[in-house]
Design a protein around this motif. Structure first.
Motif, PDB file in Angstrom:
ATOM      1  N   ASN A 146      37.948  30.378  44.857  1.00  0.00           N
ATOM      2  CA  ASN A 146      37.677  31.811  44.827  1.00  0.00           C
ATOM      3  C   ASN A 146      37.060  32.226  43.494  1.00  0.00           C
ATOM      4  O   ASN A 146      36.337  33.220  43.406  1.00  0.00           O
ATOM      5  CB  ASN A 146      38.955  32.616  45.042  1.00  0.00           C
ATOM      6  N   LYS A 205      41.639  47.850  43.306  1.00  0.00           N
ATOM      7  CA  LYS A 205      42.387  46.632  43.612  1.00  0.00           C
ATOM      8  C   LYS A 205      43.293  46.253  42.443  1.00  0.00           C
ATOM      9  O   LYS A 205      44.489  45.963  42.640  1.00  0.00           O
ATOM     10  CB  LYS A 205      41.421  45.488  43.904  1.00  0.00           C
ATOM     11  N   PHE A 252      45.955  32.509  45.296  1.00  0.00           N
ATOM     12  CA  PHE A 252      44.517  32.440  45.497  1.00  0.00           C
ATOM     13  C   PHE A 252      44.105  30.984  45.463  1.00  0.00           C
ATOM     14  O   PHE A 252      44.950  30.084  45.347  1.00  0.00           O
ATOM     15  CB  PHE A 252      43.751  33.289  44.461  1.00  0.00           C
ATOM     16  N   SER A 257      34.114  40.873  44.187  1.00  0.00           N
ATOM     17  CA  SER A 257      33.029  40.999  45.162  1.00  0.00           C
ATOM     18  C   SER A 257      31.947  41.917  44.594  1.00  0.00           C
ATOM     19  O   SER A 257      32.226  43.075  44.264  1.00  0.00           O
ATOM     20  CB  SER A 257      33.571  41.582  46.480  1.00  0.00           C
ATOM     21  N   LYS A 307      42.398  38.763  46.016  1.00  0.00           N
ATOM     22  CA  LYS A 307      41.032  38.696  46.522  1.00  0.00           C
ATOM     23  C   LYS A 307      40.059  38.582  45.357  1.00  0.00           C
ATOM     24  O   LYS A 307      40.144  39.342  44.390  1.00  0.00           O
ATOM     25  CB  LYS A 307      40.734  39.946  47.354  1.00  0.00           C
ATOM     26  N   THR A 354      44.057  45.737  50.462  1.00  0.00           N
ATOM     27  CA  THR A 354      43.739  45.163  49.151  1.00  0.00           C
ATOM     28  C   THR A 354      43.401  46.244  48.132  1.00  0.00           C
ATOM     29  O   THR A 354      43.732  46.122  46.954  1.00  0.00           O
ATOM     30  CB  THR A 354      42.540  44.192  49.276  1.00  0.00           C
ATOM     31  N   LEU A 411      41.989  43.887  54.358  1.00  0.00           N
ATOM     32  CA  LEU A 411      40.954  44.292  53.409  1.00  0.00           C
ATOM     33  C   LEU A 411      41.243  45.696  52.895  1.00  0.00           C
ATOM     34  O   LEU A 411      41.158  45.959  51.687  1.00  0.00           O
ATOM     35  CB  LEU A 411      39.575  44.237  54.081  1.00  0.00           C
TER      36      LEU A 411
END
Length: 344
Positions: A291, A265, A287, A255, A252, A222, A219
């Motif tokens: 997602n 990112k 991915f 979010s 990712k 990322t 994380l």
């Protein structure tokens, strides 16, 4: 001389692979109540991605779970391999879950995907690969090799129903071992997505401390320049078959909770891409369509930002977009020319 043979003459390559699994890839970790919106959102996300890929000549590999190829539960059950993996944990057994699914894609959009597979197959620059037949995640040692051979043969038969030949493989959760690669060679798999992650995934163990620590590190990586870009070149791909085309980074999804970090990112990925273009190396992101199942505008805007940066690198450095099978073909050409050169 291959364009990849001399580093000075080489061009960078941008590879995209997608793990297309619908709920088969989440059934051991989530419930439909928790994640159903993401799965349903795939029905809009895939056409949007395909439209953008085709318009911008972006090549991609879609690794599809074999169960998704079927129109009906009846056909799926009739096509199951006789040799199947077993697990003492019922949650890990995808075959046991079949009893709970609907009769077909119309009444169960969570577990069937032939209409979406057709859209992908009809789109230029796209490769249909395999994510195994049943999305079993816990391959062990050499004793599982025969079972995986049966699994992959079943996946190939399912794809052949649509006139498709599977040559590229993504292992569920990126978990595999040498016996898995031996099974690939036996069934004619040409390439697979290896794990070049700085922090190994391994089998999913929710309560494993090392697993949780590595999740935290990934994380962090990322969003921040925790490590150098993990690109690779065609020489390393061509060293053995099936050709290992490792992923560089998981893309990712957007979010809302971490939205203040989104620019970091994207900047990191752009920087990595630029590095690959300058070095003439390969940069591989992956991915899942699910997602992008929610926050679809934000996720598409994120991807377009990255893709537009790639377009600039394509113009400036000649960077290419390739799917996994195209990279494997280039690796084969490289290996053959190298062998001819060595043989005089």
């Amino acid at each position: 001389m291959s364009e990849f043979h001399n580093k000075a003459d080489s061009q960078g390559v941008f590879v995209i692979s997608l793990d297309f699994e619908l709920f088969w890839g989440l059934r051991d970790a989530r419930t439909l109540e928790e994640y159903g919106e993401n799965i349903l959102g795939v029905r809009k996300a895939i056409p949007s991605l395909l439209d953008y890929f085709v318009e911008n000549k972006i090549h991609a590999t879609w690794a599809v779970v074999g169960f998704l190829f079927f129109d009906s539960k009846k056909d799926l059950v009739a096509s199951l391999p006789s040799l199947r993996p077993t697990s003492t944990d019922a949650k890990l057994d995808p075959y046991g879950h079949i009893q709970d699914i609907g009769e077909g894609e119309l009444d169960d959009p969570y577990h069937y995907g032939p209409s979406l597979i057709n859209k992908i197959a009809e789109s230029p620059f796209q490769e249909i690969g395999t994510h195994t037949f049943a999305h079993f995640t816990r391959w062990g040692d050499g004793r599982d090799e025969k079972i995986l051979v049966e699994d992959l043969e079943a996946a190939k038969r399912a794809a052949a129903r649509m006139g498709l030949e599977l040559k590229s493989l993504v292992f569920p959760r990126n978990h595999f071992n040498e016996s898995c690669l031996s099974a690939c060679r036996k069934v004619g798999i040409e390439s697979f997505r290896g794990n070049k992650d700085l922090f190994e995934w391994g089998p999913m163990k929710t309560l494993d401390v090392n697993h949780m620590i590595n999740r935290g590190k990934r994380l962090f990586d990322t969003y921040f320049p925790f490590a150098n870009s993990r690109t690779f070149d065609l020489k390393s791909v061509s060293e053995s078959r099936p050709y290992n085309i490792p992923h560089t980074r998981f893309l990712k999804p957007y979010s809302r909770r971490l939205r203040f970090l989104e620019p970091l990112k994207i900047r990191k990925i752009k920087s990595d891409l630029s590095c690959a273009a300058r070095k003439g190396s390969i940069y591989h992101i992956y991915f899942h369509p699910h997602n992008f199942g929610v926050n679809q505008k934000e996720n598409m805007d994120m991807f377009k930002d990255i893709a537009e940066h790639f377009s600039g690198l394509r113009e400036k450095y000649g960077m290419k977009s390739m799917n996994m099978m195209e990279v494997a073909k280039s690796a084969g050409d490289y290996a053959n020319k190298k062998a001819c050169t060595a043989g005089g």
